[in-house]
Design an enzyme around this catalytic site. Structure first.
Site, PDB file in Angstrom:
ATOM      1  N   THR A   1      54.411 -74.776 -11.913  1.00 13.97           N
ATOM      2  CA  THR A   1      54.857 -73.970 -13.048  1.00 13.97           C
ATOM      3  C   THR A   1      54.975 -72.513 -12.619  1.00 13.97           C
ATOM      4  OG1 THR A   1      54.483 -73.548 -15.412  1.00 13.97           O
ATOM      5  CG2 THR A   1      52.537 -73.561 -14.004  1.00 13.97           C
ATOM      6  N   ASN A   2      55.048 -71.582 -13.555  1.00  9.48           N
ATOM      7  CA  ASN A   2      55.105 -70.152 -13.241  1.00  9.48           C
ATOM      8  C   ASN A   2      54.261 -69.383 -14.250  1.00  9.48           C
ATOM      9  OD1 ASN A   2      56.888 -69.357 -15.564  1.00  9.48           O
ATOM     10  ND2 ASN A   2      58.239 -70.815 -14.525  1.00  9.48           N
ATOM     11  N   HIS A   3      54.232 -68.050 -14.103  1.00  3.55           N
ATOM     12  CA  HIS A   3      53.310 -67.239 -14.898  1.00  3.55           C
ATOM     13  C   HIS A   3      53.835 -66.847 -16.282  1.00  3.55           C
ATOM     14  CE1 HIS A   3      50.448 -66.794 -11.684  1.00  3.55           C
ATOM     15  NE2 HIS A   3      51.390 -66.368 -10.863  1.00  3.55           N
TER      16      HIS A   3
ATOM     17  N   ALA B   1      61.396 -69.174 -18.646  1.00  2.00           N
ATOM     18  CA  ALA B   1      61.349 -69.167 -17.182  1.00  2.00           C
ATOM     19  C   ALA B   1      61.394 -70.629 -16.726  1.00  2.00           C
ATOM     20  CB  ALA B   1      60.088 -68.475 -16.689  1.00  2.00           C
TER      21      ALA B   1
END
Ligand code: CTP
Length: 217
Positions: free
Chosen positions: A24-26, A91
């Site tokens: 995943t991402n932030h 995102a």
């Protein structure tokens, strides 16, 4: 914005590796949720398609929770034709594991590589299939050459506007409650100062409405 249908995407996507792990991402989802909230307050019919985040959807918005890029693609394209404005603040993962293991991947003594495949670029799809008069706004997060890279995305994905931010600028980016955005259209670049994500959301909506108005005149 009464009578206007607006679709906002927010948050990250999560792409499973096995039943235990994912990529995943932030992304916190704060920018997208602020946009959905401000659009609701202005009377729009809002749909919020969101990846997993720790936020409460605004009252009045239709809420569609998703996990993966594939699920976001399906949720968005199912209703995109009905929308007057689409803002893609999510995102979305650009890659996902090619194979999802049914069982937990056990560790060994050697190194491990995970083969990744491309996900659908949802925004590019929307740009290629949009109905006449629909306004399409993307987001662009960069760490260098923000203007050049974001302008390239505006053109490549056939967008009306892209809200760009540089992750390395103080007060911009994923996790905080503030952002430093540049709103890029074919003809201009408007640099906004540091402000709360809700204020930035209001500025984005103001700009979109004025561009729609201009287009009509
Ligand atoms: N986006 C999307 N689907 C993807 C990837 C990105 O819809 N699979 C959208 C995002 O929601 C955002 C915009 O495209 O509005 C730009 O995302 P960004 O990650 O900055 O750019 P990419 O096109 O993915 O390019 P790169 O990661 O190489 O910078």
């Amino acid at each position: 914005m009464k009578g206007k249908r607006i679709l906002v995407t927010a948050g990250p996507t999560c792409e499973s590796i096995d039943p235990v792990r994912y990529i995943t991402n932030h992304s916190s989802g704060k920018m997208g949720y602020a946009l959905a909230k401000m659009a609701c307050l202005r009377g729009a019919d809002v749909t919020l398609v969101s990846g997993p985040v720790d936020l409460i959807p605004p009252i009045g918005a239709e809420f569609v929770p998703i996990t993966t890029a594939r699920e976001m693609f399906e949720a968005v394209t199912k209703i995109s034709d009905k929308q007057d404005i689409i803002i893609k603040a999510a995102a979305v993962a650009d890659y996902r594991p090619k194979h999802i293991s049914d069982d937990k991947v056990k560790k060994a003594d050697n190194e491990l590589s995970i083969e990744l495949e491309r996900t659908d670029d949802i925004l590019a799809y929307l740009g290629a299939h949009r109905k006449p008069g629909q306004f399409l706004c993307g987001f662009s997060m960069e760490t260098r050459d923000m203007l050049g890279n974001s302008r390239a995305k505006l053109k490549k994905k056939n967008l009306d506007m892209i809200a760009a931010n540089n992750l390395k600028v103080e007060g911009a980016g994923f996790q905080g409650d503030t952002n430093v955005l540049t709103l890029i259209t074919q003809d201009e670049e408007v640099s906004l100062p540091l402000m709360s994500k809700e204020e930035a959301a209001a500025k984005i909506l103001d700009k979109i409405l004025s561009l729609i108005q201009k287009e009509k005149a």
